[in-house]
Design a protein around this motif. Structure first.
Motif, mmCIF file in Angstrom:
data_model
loop_
_atom_site.group_PDB
_atom_site.id
_atom_site.type_symbol
_atom_site.label_atom_id
_atom_site.label_comp_id
_atom_site.label_asym_id
_atom_site.label_seq_id
_atom_site.Cartn_x
_atom_site.Cartn_y
_atom_site.Cartn_z
ATOM 1 N N PRO A 233 -7.698 -17.893 24.472
ATOM 2 C CA PRO A 233 -6.892 -17.451 23.338
ATOM 3 C C PRO A 233 -5.439 -17.866 23.510
ATOM 4 C CG PRO A 233 -8.250 -15.657 24.192
ATOM 5 C CD PRO A 233 -8.319 -16.774 25.200
ATOM 6 N N THR A 235 -2.181 -16.822 23.901
ATOM 7 C CA THR A 235 -1.319 -15.672 24.193
ATOM 8 C C THR A 235 0.128 -16.142 24.218
ATOM 9 O OG1 THR A 235 -1.778 -16.039 26.532
ATOM 10 C CG2 THR A 235 -3.070 -14.366 25.416
ATOM 11 N N TYR A 238 2.665 -13.815 23.337
ATOM 12 C CA TYR A 238 2.465 -13.001 22.148
ATOM 13 C C TYR A 238 1.819 -11.670 22.539
ATOM 14 C CZ TYR A 238 3.108 -17.433 19.662
ATOM 15 O OH TYR A 238 3.588 -18.612 19.181
ATOM 16 N N PRO A 239 2.037 -10.614 21.757
ATOM 17 C CA PRO A 239 1.424 -9.325 22.083
ATOM 18 C C PRO A 239 -0.066 -9.289 21.751
ATOM 19 C CG PRO A 239 2.694 -9.160 20.055
ATOM 20 C CD PRO A 239 2.977 -10.524 20.626
ATOM 21 N N TYR A 240 -0.545 -10.290 20.996
ATOM 22 C CA TYR A 240 -1.954 -10.338 20.625
ATOM 23 C C TYR A 240 -2.572 -11.643 21.118
ATOM 24 C CZ TYR A 240 -0.241 -6.851 17.278
ATOM 25 O OH TYR A 240 0.359 -5.771 16.695
ATOM 26 N N SER A 241 -3.901 -11.646 21.238
ATOM 27 C CA SER A 241 -4.622 -12.860 21.620
ATOM 28 C C SER A 241 -5.154 -13.525 20.359
ATOM 29 C CB SER A 241 -5.779 -12.510 22.573
ATOM 30 O OG SER A 241 -5.288 -12.005 23.789
ATOM 31 N N TYR A 242 -4.431 -14.520 19.889
ATOM 32 C CA TYR A 242 -4.853 -15.236 18.690
ATOM 33 C C TYR A 242 -5.870 -16.306 19.087
ATOM 34 C CZ TYR A 242 -0.727 -13.056 16.634
ATOM 35 O OH TYR A 242 0.199 -12.147 16.192
ATOM 36 N N VAL A 251 -0.127 -18.713 13.676
ATOM 37 C CA VAL A 251 0.120 -17.819 14.811
ATOM 38 C C VAL A 251 1.589 -17.399 14.836
ATOM 39 C CG1 VAL A 251 0.196 -17.678 17.331
ATOM 40 C CG2 VAL A 251 -1.773 -18.731 16.215
ATOM 41 N N PHE A 255 2.951 -13.631 14.319
ATOM 42 C CA PHE A 255 3.739 -12.990 15.372
ATOM 43 C C PHE A 255 5.074 -12.478 14.816
ATOM 44 C CE2 PHE A 255 7.163 -13.772 18.549
ATOM 45 C CZ PHE A 255 6.910 -12.672 19.348
ATOM 46 N N SER A 260 -1.519 -8.591 13.851
ATOM 47 C CA SER A 260 -2.580 -8.892 14.814
ATOM 48 C C SER A 260 -3.582 -9.835 14.153
ATOM 49 C CB SER A 260 -3.276 -7.603 15.230
ATOM 50 O OG SER A 260 -3.967 -7.050 14.104
ATOM 51 N N PRO A 261 -4.527 -10.396 14.922
ATOM 52 C CA PRO A 261 -5.579 -11.204 14.296
ATOM 53 C C PRO A 261 -6.333 -10.429 13.218
ATOM 54 C CG PRO A 261 -5.571 -11.564 16.663
ATOM 55 C CD PRO A 261 -4.598 -10.442 16.390
ATOM 56 N N GLU A 262 -6.529 -9.122 13.441
ATOM 57 C CA GLU A 262 -7.210 -8.306 12.433
ATOM 58 C C GLU A 262 -6.368 -8.214 11.161
ATOM 59 O OE1 GLU A 262 -6.729 -7.432 15.579
ATOM 60 O OE2 GLU A 262 -8.778 -7.650 16.335
#
Length: 303
Positions: A233, A235, A238-242, A251, A255, A260-262
């Motif tokens: 992913p 990262t 980033y705080p999320y794993s895209y 992305v 960010f 988030s991806p969701e």
């Protein structure tokens, strides 16, 4: 990279794709007996084909997964649906819902292949080409056009999904003699990489419009574009794993907006771009580009 190669009968599609990096074949039509390459067992059902693709996503081997061919894979999907629902054919019965059901199966196939790509492999589909007559609504006359030998909905899905669409054909030159008569000569095998009225094609490698039908003609640019493929992913702090299937531009926008991806997928679902539950890996590149180009409007759909 996701590649689709289609062409006329007998031009050498299977031989061409066998030169992609470290290929592993899934043969849906029994045409790879002469190819010296690694292969999975030939699938005799739609379920078996999907299971083999899922296996490759979970246990990536080699560098390129080849499905040879997409039109015979579609036949497996048709047989699966006809057996499951006791249908006699895939046709316009029930207001075209059978074609919709078939397209949903093709989407399942593309989702699986997207997961294979995200596992770090190239994905290559071959397909046969057929000629169909197209009428021009605002002009007099019609013309013949080469298209993928698939149902119209399924062909559109696959063309949108892939990163590169190549069309292979024989190039014939008409030569006039001194007496004024004309004859066809040549028959050189060529591939086309950009869209023309008589065929569909596209590429993101900056390839010339026409090339000899040889893997060496695209090898350097293809390898340069696919070097360092990773399944990890994005990262990068980033705080999320895209997921790697999400373009860097999206992305960065996500960010910056704290999505988030969701949250990004909420845009896809709420905007009715794709059915709810569609995995993020199945979102086509063209849709990502559309969302990025209209980010401020898209953000309102994330809520």
């Amino acid at each position: 990279m996701k590649v689709v190669l289609y062409g006329v009968e007998g031009i050498g599609k299977t031989t061409f794709v066998s030169h992609f990096p470290d290929p592993i074949f899934i043969d849906t039509e029994g045409s790879t007996g002469f190819i010296d390459a690694k292969k999975l067992p030939d699938p005799d059902s739609w379920t078996m084909l999907l299971e083999e693709i899922a296996f490759m996503a979970q246990n990536p081997q080699g560098k390129t997964l080849v499905i040879d061919t997409a039109d015979w894979a579609e036949e497996l999907a048709k047989q699966h649906l006809m057996t499951k629902h006791h249908w006699q054919a895939i046709d316009q019965t029930d207001y075209g819902t059978r074609y919709v059901a078939l397209s949903n199966e093709i989407i399942r196939l593309l989702r699986g292949l997207e997961m294979v790509k995200n596992a770090g492999m190239n994905v290559v589909l071959t397909a046969h080409a057929v000629q169909k007559k197209f009428e021009l609504p605002d002009q007099v006359g019609s013309f013949d056009r080469y298209v993928l030998k698939l149902e119209k909905r399924d062909a559109a899905l696959i063309k949108e999904w892939c990163d590169m669409l190549l069309f292979a054909n024989y190039k014939t030159t008409v030569v006039a003699s001194g007496s004024g008569s004309k004859k066809a000569t040549g028959g050189q095998r060529v591939m086309y990489t950009t869209h023309m009225p008589a065929w569909d094609a596209k590429n993101r490698l900056g390839l010339p419009d026409e090339l000899p039908f040889e893997y060496e003609a695209i090898k350097d640019k293809f390898l340069a574009a696919t070097e360092g493929m990773q399944a990890k992913p994005q990262t990068n702090g980033y705080p999320y794993s895209y997921p790697p299937s999400m373009p860097q531009k999206v992305v960065d926008l996500a960010f910056q907006s704290g999505l988030s991806p969701e949250g990004v997928m909420a845009i896809v679902y709420n905007g009715k771009f794709m059915p709810e539950g569609t995995p993020i890996e199945a979102v086509p590149t063209q849709l990502w580009e559309h969302i990025a180009d209209n980010w401020q409007v898209a953000l309102s759909l994330a809520k």
